[in-house]
Design an enzyme around this catalytic site. Sequence first.
Site, PDB file in Angstrom:
ATOM      1  N   CYS A   1      89.382  84.402  25.077  1.00 26.45           N
ATOM      2  CA  CYS A   1      90.943  82.904  25.516  1.00 26.45           C
ATOM      3  C   CYS A   1      90.222  82.200  26.152  1.00 26.45           C
ATOM      4  O   CYS A   1      91.370  80.918  26.095  1.00 26.45           O
ATOM      5  CB  CYS A   1      92.167  83.800  26.001  1.00 26.45           C
TER       6      CYS A   1
ATOM      7  N   CYS B   1      90.427  90.536  32.182  1.00 25.75           N
ATOM      8  CA  CYS B   1      90.768  88.509  32.219  1.00 25.75           C
ATOM      9  C   CYS B   1      92.665  88.620  32.394  1.00 25.75           C
ATOM     10  O   CYS B   1      93.304  89.267  31.797  1.00 25.75           O
ATOM     11  CB  CYS B   1      90.368  88.529  30.967  1.00 25.75           C
TER      12      CYS B   1
ATOM     13  N   CYS C   1      94.371  86.568  29.351  1.00 23.91           N
ATOM     14  CA  CYS C   1      94.259  87.811  27.894  1.00 23.91           C
ATOM     15  C   CYS C   1      94.119  89.405  28.460  1.00 23.91           C
ATOM     16  O   CYS C   1      94.385  90.219  27.166  1.00 23.91           O
ATOM     17  CB  CYS C   1      94.105  87.692  26.754  1.00 23.91           C
TER      18      CYS C   1
ATOM     19  N   CYS D   1      80.330  84.898  39.988  1.00 25.78           N
ATOM     20  CA  CYS D   1      80.471  83.999  41.235  1.00 25.78           C
ATOM     21  C   CYS D   1      82.340  84.185  40.470  1.00 25.78           C
ATOM     22  O   CYS D   1      82.221  82.901  40.108  1.00 25.78           O
ATOM     23  CB  CYS D   1      80.292  83.253  41.491  1.00 25.78           C
TER      24      CYS D   1
ATOM     25  N   CYS E   1      85.817  82.944  29.505  1.00 26.21           N
ATOM     26  CA  CYS E   1      86.609  84.773  28.848  1.00 26.21           C
ATOM     27  C   CYS E   1      86.029  84.434  27.808  1.00 26.21           C
ATOM     28  O   CYS E   1      86.680  83.357  27.333  1.00 26.21           O
ATOM     29  CB  CYS E   1      87.961  85.053  29.378  1.00 26.21           C
TER      30      CYS E   1
HETATM   31 FE    FE Z   1      90.435  86.109  28.577  1.00 25.84          FE
END
Ligand code: FE
Length: 188
Positions: free
Chosen positions: A154, A102, A105, A174, A151
Amino acid sequence: MDIYRNFKIGAWVVSLIAVGFFLYSTMIAPAGNSANQNPQHSKIDTAMGDSDHQHTYEIKKTEEEWRKELTGAEYRILRNKGTEMPYINEYYKTETEGIYVCAACGQELFSSETKYHSGSGWPAFYAPLDKEAIDTKADNSMFMTRTEVLCSRCGSHLGHVFEDGPEPTGLRYCVNSVALDLIKQDMD
Ligand code: FE
């Protein structure tokens, strides 16, 4: 008079049945039907669990903090649920081995081993690295019914998941390149 009274009671009973049927058809039946008519949700729900649950994220920052930490493009996509341009984004054609984390984070999200060429213009994966790494939410924006992918650590927006991916999952995650950072790593 008895006949008239019986008729009135009968009319009330018929009315109550009609109102009951109306409430059933408008409030209950469509919910059941829409679930059946939308195989995307049923399949994604089977793979991912409930897509409409409320998730509490481990990392909580104010939008001001995110704005300071992220670039303008990252903030627009990750925090404001934006979408980058197709085809000309960073990881669309990347075949480099590694783990995609990510961009907000650093949580590990996808492996290059499940990345494939979908032709959609964005990086596509048929599975996340770990089911727990991502969160999904129903997204009814843009006059479409889609499933948003976030995610799980976060709560940042990553992209969407569709049901037209390859086996073994049949799913296509996607994801915006801007939402990801590739940590190069030999996957053999
Ligand atoms: Fe994240």
